[in-house]
Write an enzyme that holds these catalytic residues in place. Structure first.
Site, PDB file in Angstrom:
ATOM      1  N   LYS A 232       0.682  -1.076   0.018  1.00  0.00           N
ATOM      2  CA  LYS A 232       0.193  -0.063   0.052  1.00  0.00           C
ATOM      3  C   LYS A 232       1.035   1.052  -0.007  1.00  0.00           C
ATOM      4  O   LYS A 232       0.495   1.948  -0.618  1.00  0.00           O
ATOM      5  CB  LYS A 232      -0.843   0.093   1.189  1.00  0.00           C
ATOM      6  CG  LYS A 232      -1.852   1.396   1.218  1.00  0.00           C
ATOM      7  CD  LYS A 232      -3.059   1.207   1.997  1.00  0.00           C
ATOM      8  CE  LYS A 232      -3.938   2.854   1.659  1.00  0.00           C
ATOM      9  NZ  LYS A 232      -5.150   2.631   2.384  1.00  0.00           N
ATOM     10  N   ASN A 251      -8.714  -0.035  -5.432  1.00  0.00           N
ATOM     11  CA  ASN A 251     -10.154  -0.285  -5.166  1.00  0.00           C
ATOM     12  C   ASN A 251     -10.720  -1.295  -5.984  1.00  0.00           C
ATOM     13  O   ASN A 251     -11.757  -1.504  -6.292  1.00  0.00           O
ATOM     14  CB  ASN A 251     -10.939   0.998  -5.833  1.00  0.00           C
ATOM     15  CG  ASN A 251     -10.954   2.123  -4.972  1.00  0.00           C
ATOM     16  OD1 ASN A 251     -11.229   2.014  -3.727  1.00  0.00           O
ATOM     17  ND2 ASN A 251     -10.493   3.328  -5.330  1.00  0.00           N
ATOM     18  N   HIS A 254     -14.000  -3.177  -5.283  1.00  0.00           N
ATOM     19  CA  HIS A 254     -14.706  -2.141  -4.384  1.00  0.00           C
ATOM     20  C   HIS A 254     -15.746  -1.337  -5.092  1.00  0.00           C
ATOM     21  O   HIS A 254     -16.816  -0.948  -4.252  1.00  0.00           O
ATOM     22  CB  HIS A 254     -13.635  -0.917  -3.675  1.00  0.00           C
ATOM     23  CG  HIS A 254     -12.923  -1.381  -2.607  1.00  0.00           C
ATOM     24  ND1 HIS A 254     -12.139  -2.700  -2.606  1.00  0.00           N
ATOM     25  CD2 HIS A 254     -12.762  -1.205  -1.425  1.00  0.00           C
ATOM     26  CE1 HIS A 254     -11.372  -2.922  -1.556  1.00  0.00           C
ATOM     27  NE2 HIS A 254     -11.849  -1.767  -0.585  1.00  0.00           N
TER      28      HIS A 254
HETATM   29  N1  LIG Z   1      -8.703   5.772   5.728  1.00  0.00           N
HETATM   30  C1  LIG Z   1      -8.607   5.073   4.820  1.00  0.00           C
HETATM   31  O1  LIG Z   1      -7.784   4.775   4.019  1.00  0.00           O
HETATM   32  C2  LIG Z   1      -9.514   3.797   5.053  1.00  0.00           C
HETATM   33  C3  LIG Z   1      -9.470   2.445   4.393  1.00  0.00           C
HETATM   34  C4  LIG Z   1     -10.239   1.633   4.691  1.00  0.00           C
HETATM   35  C5  LIG Z   1     -11.181   1.626   5.498  1.00  0.00           C
HETATM   36  N2  LIG Z   1     -11.596   2.923   6.108  1.00  0.00           N
HETATM   37  C6  LIG Z   1     -12.613   2.834   7.112  1.00  0.00           C
HETATM   38  O2  LIG Z   1     -12.320   2.073   8.258  1.00  0.00           O
HETATM   39  C7  LIG Z   1     -13.478   2.063   9.019  1.00  0.00           C
HETATM   40  C8  LIG Z   1     -13.670   0.521   9.471  1.00  0.00           C
HETATM   41  O3  LIG Z   1     -12.739   0.268  10.211  1.00  0.00           O
HETATM   42  P1  LIG Z   1     -12.488  -1.007  11.156  1.00  0.00           P
HETATM   43  O4  LIG Z   1     -13.142  -2.176  10.402  1.00  0.00           O
HETATM   44  O5  LIG Z   1     -11.383  -1.151  11.814  1.00  0.00           O
HETATM   45  O6  LIG Z   1     -13.775  -0.850  12.338  1.00  0.00           O
HETATM   46  P2  LIG Z   1     -14.189  -0.145  13.764  1.00  0.00           P
HETATM   47  O7  LIG Z   1     -12.911   0.923  13.831  1.00  0.00           O
HETATM   48  O8  LIG Z   1     -15.276   0.076  14.110  1.00  0.00           O
HETATM   49  O9  LIG Z   1     -13.512  -1.425  14.552  1.00  0.00           O
HETATM   50  C9  LIG Z   1     -14.490  -2.631  14.552  1.00  0.00           C
HETATM   51  C10 LIG Z   1     -14.900  -2.908  15.963  1.00  0.00           C
HETATM   52  O10 LIG Z   1     -13.814  -3.803  16.666  1.00  0.00           O
HETATM   53  C11 LIG Z   1     -13.461  -2.977  17.936  1.00  0.00           C
HETATM   54  N3  LIG Z   1     -12.261  -3.426  18.221  1.00  0.00           N
HETATM   55  C12 LIG Z   1     -11.260  -2.734  17.751  1.00  0.00           C
HETATM   56  N4  LIG Z   1     -10.032  -3.198  17.830  1.00  0.00           N
HETATM   57  C13 LIG Z   1     -10.396  -4.274  18.589  1.00  0.00           C
HETATM   58  C14 LIG Z   1      -9.433  -5.205  19.341  1.00  0.00           C
HETATM   59  N5  LIG Z   1      -8.098  -5.280  19.170  1.00  0.00           N
HETATM   60  N6  LIG Z   1      -9.863  -6.058  20.238  1.00  0.00           N
HETATM   61  C15 LIG Z   1     -11.429  -6.172  20.188  1.00  0.00           C
HETATM   62  N7  LIG Z   1     -12.427  -5.104  19.522  1.00  0.00           N
HETATM   63  C16 LIG Z   1     -11.641  -4.395  18.812  1.00  0.00           C
HETATM   64  C17 LIG Z   1     -14.081  -1.740  17.882  1.00  0.00           C
HETATM   65  O11 LIG Z   1     -14.345  -1.191  18.990  1.00  0.00           O
HETATM   66  C18 LIG Z   1     -15.070  -1.709  16.943  1.00  0.00           C
HETATM   67  O12 LIG Z   1     -16.383  -2.045  17.674  1.00  0.00           O
HETATM   68  C19 LIG Z   1     -14.597   2.448   8.005  1.00  0.00           C
HETATM   69  O13 LIG Z   1     -15.137   3.637   8.507  1.00  0.00           O
HETATM   70  C20 LIG Z   1     -13.846   2.908   6.763  1.00  0.00           C
HETATM   71  O14 LIG Z   1     -14.500   3.965   5.954  1.00  0.00           O
HETATM   72  C21 LIG Z   1     -10.658   4.067   6.271  1.00  0.00           C
HETATM   73 ZN   LIG Z   2     -11.438  -1.737   1.455  1.00  0.00          ZN
END
Ligand SMILES: NC(=O)c1ccc[n+]([C@@H]2O[C@H](COP(=O)([O-])OP(=O)(O)OC[C@H]3O[C@@H](n4cnc5c(N)ncnc54)[C@H](O)[C@@H]3O)[C@@H](O)[C@H]2O)c1
Ligand SMILES: [Zn+2]
Length: 373
Positions: A232, A251, A254
């Site tokens: 990445k 993407n 995606h």
């Molecule tokens: N900025 C970017 O380039 C980019 C790329 C991909 C996705 N995103 C964004 O990322 C988001 C999704 O992220 P996600 O899937 O990490 O979701 P999230 O941050 O909501 O985490 C998912 C759940 O896991 C819990 N959690 C986190 N770490 C944990 C751990 N170690 N142990 C137990 N529970 C834990 C959190 O409390 C939450 O309930 C979306 O909003 C998406 O748009 C951003």
């Molecule tokens: Zn993705």
């Protein structure tokens, strides 16, 4: 006491790079490592309530070895927190703490935290430094690298945001032990994606290690996370602000995934699950267009299935509606359908003007796996 080893990657950008530290059981090294890199007056840890409960104390203790003053700001877990309301709350709290431009925000958590806390850091006092400590697999292999931060508006995901590169990223694979199985698997979909788009050998490595991945074995996790971050970072370094089109390869799968997520009200599938389905749809579409063969579709689909990710579209989805959603995707240009499609394992291309009937046919085919020859 001997410290667990750390693998350091560097992300090179024109304005200067930053390190990604990867290891197992290394959360406690955060403060001392940052100390070698920079000085600061205070650190503000931002985490959702669930992650704060699990890891904030350990992170704060470590940060105190670097700065005298360490604060914690907590918000409710979930995508709904990527909102103007939560951002405003955090800005106000930073102000109340007397945060100045020599402070550092530490985003501790999944992609939601990285995006929200990162956006708050990018905008408060015209931007203060940010450290990412991702705790979901998705955040460790994807969202913490690349500098995109942001929040949602009602009905428009990630529409308000910034490019804000961190001072450093620290990835501790041990934190994944507590991650729910579905969240863990969802992160693996993005790992498979990197193999398909850029690195056939890496794809084969994942194939050979599905069992170890199921057991979350630290050495295999470190390898796949490091390689994913590296891939990445290379793409981002060449197209930091998504201007040349190069970053679009990320993407893959995606366009389909976003339509599925939207049709499923963002609750039917996790993002990574939708990406898994989307990659299968993209492979079938590529096959229809004569770009890959049946063997490609089978190999990709089998790996996803072995990782317990969905590949078969459930029957009864409104394909016409999915097509409309794809026409409205942020990344569609002037309503013309564009897809990142594979040529072979490790190589994809951006394909413009794909006929709608081919997309509909690929969606229909995706209800079966293995696909018909
Ligand atoms: N900025 C970017 O380039 C980019 C790329 C991909 C996705 N995103 C964004 O990322 C988001 C999704 O992220 P996600 O899937 O990490 O979701 P999230 O941050 O909501 O985490 C998912 C759940 O896991 C819990 N959690 C986190 N770490 C944990 C751990 N170690 N142990 C137990 N529970 C834990 C959190 O409390 C939450 O309930 C979306 O909003 C998406 O748009 C951003
Ligand atoms: Zn993705």
């Amino acid at each position: 006491m001997t410290q667990p080893p750390v693998h350091t990657l560097s992300v090179d950008l024109p304005q200067g790079g930053y390190p990604i530290w990867i290891g197992t059981g290394i959360l406690g090294q955060l403060g001392p490592r940052l100390g070698e890199l920079a000085s600061a007056t205070s650190a503000v840890v931002i985490a959702d309530a669930q992650v704060a409960e699990l890891f904030a104390s350990q992170v704060e203790e470590s940060l105190r070895q670097w700065v005298p003053c360490v604060h914690r700001l907590v918000f409710p877990p979930g995508e709904e927190s990527k909102s103007v309301r939560q951002a405003e709350r955090l800005w106000q709290q930073l102000l109340d703490l007397g945060t100045d431009r020599r402070a550092v925000v530490v985003a501790l958590g999944g992609g939601v935290t990285g995006d929200l806390a990162g956006f708050v850091a990018a905008t408060f006092a015209r931007g203060i430094r940010l450290v990412q400590v991702p705790t979901t697999l998705l955040a460790q292999v994807d969202s913490s690298v690349g500098g995109k931060v942001g929040i949602n508006l009602p009905g428009a995901k990630n529409i308000v945001g910034a490019f804000w590169q961190p001072l450093a990223v620290l990835i501790d694979t041990a934190v994944l032990d507590s991650l729910p199985a579905n969240q863990y698997r969802a992160g693996l979909a993005e790992v498979v994606k990197y193999g398909v788009i850029l690195d056939a050998d890496f794809f084969a490595y994942v194939e050979q290690n599905t069992q170890a991945l199921g057991q979350r074995r630290p050495e295999v996790l470190q390898t796949i996370i490091a390689r994913s971050c590296q891939l990445k970072a290379q793409v981002v370094a060449q197209d930091e602000r998504e201007t040349s089109g190069l970053r679009a390869v990320l993407n893959y799968g995606h366009t389909f995934a976003h339509a599925l997520e939207s049709a499923g009200q963002y609750s039917r599938w996790l993002h990574g699950e939708a990406v898994s389905l989307g990659m299968n749809c993209a492979a079938l579409l590529a096959r229809r267009l004569g770009r890959v063969d049946q063997a490609f579709c089978l190999r990709q689909g089998r790996l996803l299935e072995e990782l317990e990710l969905p590949v078969r579209l459930p029957p009864g989805l409104d394909h016409q509606r999915l097509l409309e959603l794809m026409h409205h995707d942020k990344k569609a240009q002037a309503g013309r359908l564009r897809f990142v499609l594979p040529r072979r394992l490790g190589q994809v291309e951006l394909v413009e003007g794909v006929p709608s009937q081919e997309v509909l046919a690929a969606l229909a085919e995706a209800e079966q796996f293995p696909p018909q020859a």
